[in-house]
Design an enzyme around this catalytic site. Structure first.
Site, mmCIF file in Angstrom:
data_model
loop_
_atom_site.group_PDB
_atom_site.id
_atom_site.type_symbol
_atom_site.label_atom_id
_atom_site.label_comp_id
_atom_site.label_asym_id
_atom_site.label_seq_id
_atom_site.Cartn_x
_atom_site.Cartn_y
_atom_site.Cartn_z
ATOM 1 N N ARG A 22 34.565 41.443 42.251
ATOM 2 C CA ARG A 22 34.032 41.496 40.889
ATOM 3 C C ARG A 22 32.585 41.003 40.830
ATOM 4 N NH1 ARG A 22 39.473 39.634 37.539
ATOM 5 N NH2 ARG A 22 40.261 41.750 37.221
ATOM 6 N N GLY B 229 44.070 45.591 33.415
ATOM 7 C CA GLY B 229 44.567 45.597 32.038
ATOM 8 C C GLY B 229 43.762 46.504 31.142
ATOM 9 N N GLY C 83 43.126 44.929 39.239
ATOM 10 C CA GLY C 83 44.188 43.939 39.370
ATOM 11 C C GLY C 83 44.731 43.808 40.775
ATOM 12 N N LYS D 284 56.855 44.332 36.207
ATOM 13 C CA LYS D 284 57.642 44.590 35.005
ATOM 14 C C LYS D 284 57.403 45.979 34.444
ATOM 15 C CE LYS D 284 57.718 39.734 33.511
ATOM 16 N NZ LYS D 284 57.351 38.807 32.420
#
Length: 401
Positions: free
Chosen positions: A34, A382, A358, A199
């Protein structure tokens, strides 16, 4: 959306909202992706004679200083990448920030301490957030938004601050938005999406939207076990969100009706216990089983070799690929094979390939793949997902205003 070419920055104090939320271990940066991603924007502004003020969050401090989340190590690494000193302010809008900014000459750069050390950054109260944005605005003359990983957050430095200063998008956000348009508005087909992660609930909205856009969806990672359970299979002690089974069944039915190919694991790597990802201690009871024969006392931790081959085949003819979420516990070598297989398939493909930030981006780097062999590695998992869900991202909306 204006770009930095539209801003007069010579001799101006330019506030650059970056995403420098890098992983740290013992105070050392373990992945500087990043930092490297925003460096071209900072370098371009410095070359044009700007006084650059870089700001970012790191981690989740609770609105007050917390040494474990200090950006001090990032200032050092940013200086190494830029090839010039980076002054460091030990606060965000206090005496240190004011003095450090005041001391900047044209073509010099400073990094402020973690924005989330001030409760106003993430406050849901508009007045509190606005007051912090006012204090940040007092430090600068111009604003450049380049923290793509934070544009889905309605935070002071992302949403409120651009309204207070002449503003533009940085080079990274320009690139990220151009890539996302290729995944939504200008898609070359076949369009294949690979989804992983823990998830299924984290991906429900994006699956819902992709059922209208994708030609093929491959599912792995922890979320796959809810799909397998929905099909009536035993999943042992694997990650499971039983409350999502009705939604998953609906998605599978919709995919079939729309002709969207939904590909689930046919075999999985399992163990009776979660692996030690710090010491990489060998997993003695590791075995590969068919996806419909997971032992009741074991947990699925990666896709198996048959699934790796199947996924590679399903990616071979793609023209566009989006991958978000790891397919296994890649931090342990025993369960990294699924991520390796997909990363290699993407590299071997002639498709436009996007790794959606991510953990999937981290996996690519940790497993040693050449980043230049992918079409794009996003800095915001995200944010990418919310864009693909069709949501309005506050940080992008603020830059367009």
């Amino acid at each position: 959306m204006k770009t930095i070419d539209d801003l007069d920055v010579a001799g101006q104090r330019v506030f650059v909202r970056a995403d420098l939320n890098v992983p740290l271990s013992g105070g050392a940066i373990t992945d500087d992706g990043r930092i490297r991603a925003v460096a071209p924007t900072i370098a371009a502004l410095l070359e044009r004679g700007a006084k650059v003020i870089v700001a970012s969050h790191l981690g989740r401090p609770k609105g007050e200083p917390d040494p474990q989340f200090s950006l001090a190590p990032v200032a050092v690494r940013l200086g190494e990448i830029l090839g010039k000193p980076v002054a460091f302010a030990t606060d965000t809008v206090g005496d240190s920030a004011k003095a450090t900014v005041a001391a900047l000459a044209d073509g010099e750069v400073t990094l402020l301490e973690n924005l989330r050390f001030n409760a106003g950054e993430t406050s849901k109260d508009d007045a509190e957030r606005g007051a912090f944005a006012d204090a940040l605005a007092a430090l600068a003359d111009r604003y450049v938004g380049d923290g793509f990983g934070a544009v889905h957050r309605k935070h002071a430095s992302v949403f409120d601050l651009p309204a207070r200063l002449p503003h533009a998008a940085g080079l990274l956000i320009e690139k990220e938005v151009a890539v996302l348009r290729k995944l939504t508005d200008e898609v070359a087909r076949p369009y294949v999406v690979v989804l992983g992660g823990a998830k299924v609930s984290d991906k429900l909205a994006v699956i819902d939207n992709l059922l209208e856009k994708a030609d093929r969806i491959l599912v792995g990672g922890g979320m796959a076990y809810t799909f397998l359970k929905a099909q009536g299979h035993e999943v042992g002690i694997s990650l499971l969100q039983a409350d999502q089974i009705p939604t998953v069944l609906d998605y599978l039915a919709r995919a079939e009706a729309k002709g969207v190919e939904f590909v689930l694991p046919v075999d999985v790597a399992v163990s009776a216990s979660f692996p030690d990802t710090k010491t990489h201690k060998p997993v003695e009871d590791f075995e590969v089983v068919d996806a419909d024969r997971i032992p009741a006392d074991k947990e699925g931790l990666d896709i198996g070799p048959k699934t790796q081959e199947l996924f590679a085949q399903k990616l071979a003819d793609a023209a566009t690929v989006f991958w978000n979420g790891p397919l296994g516990v890649f931090e342990h070598p025993t369960f990294a094979e699924g991520c390796k297989a997909v990363a290699k398939a993407l590299q071997d493909s002639e498709a436009f390939t996007v790794v959606g930030g991510g953990d999937s981006a981290a996996a690519v780097r940790i497993l040693g793949f050449d980043e230049t062999k992918f079409g794009h590695i996003s800095t915001g998992g995200g944010a990418s997902l919310e864009y693909l869900e069709g949501k309005t991202l506050p940080g992008l909306a603020a830059l367009e205003g």
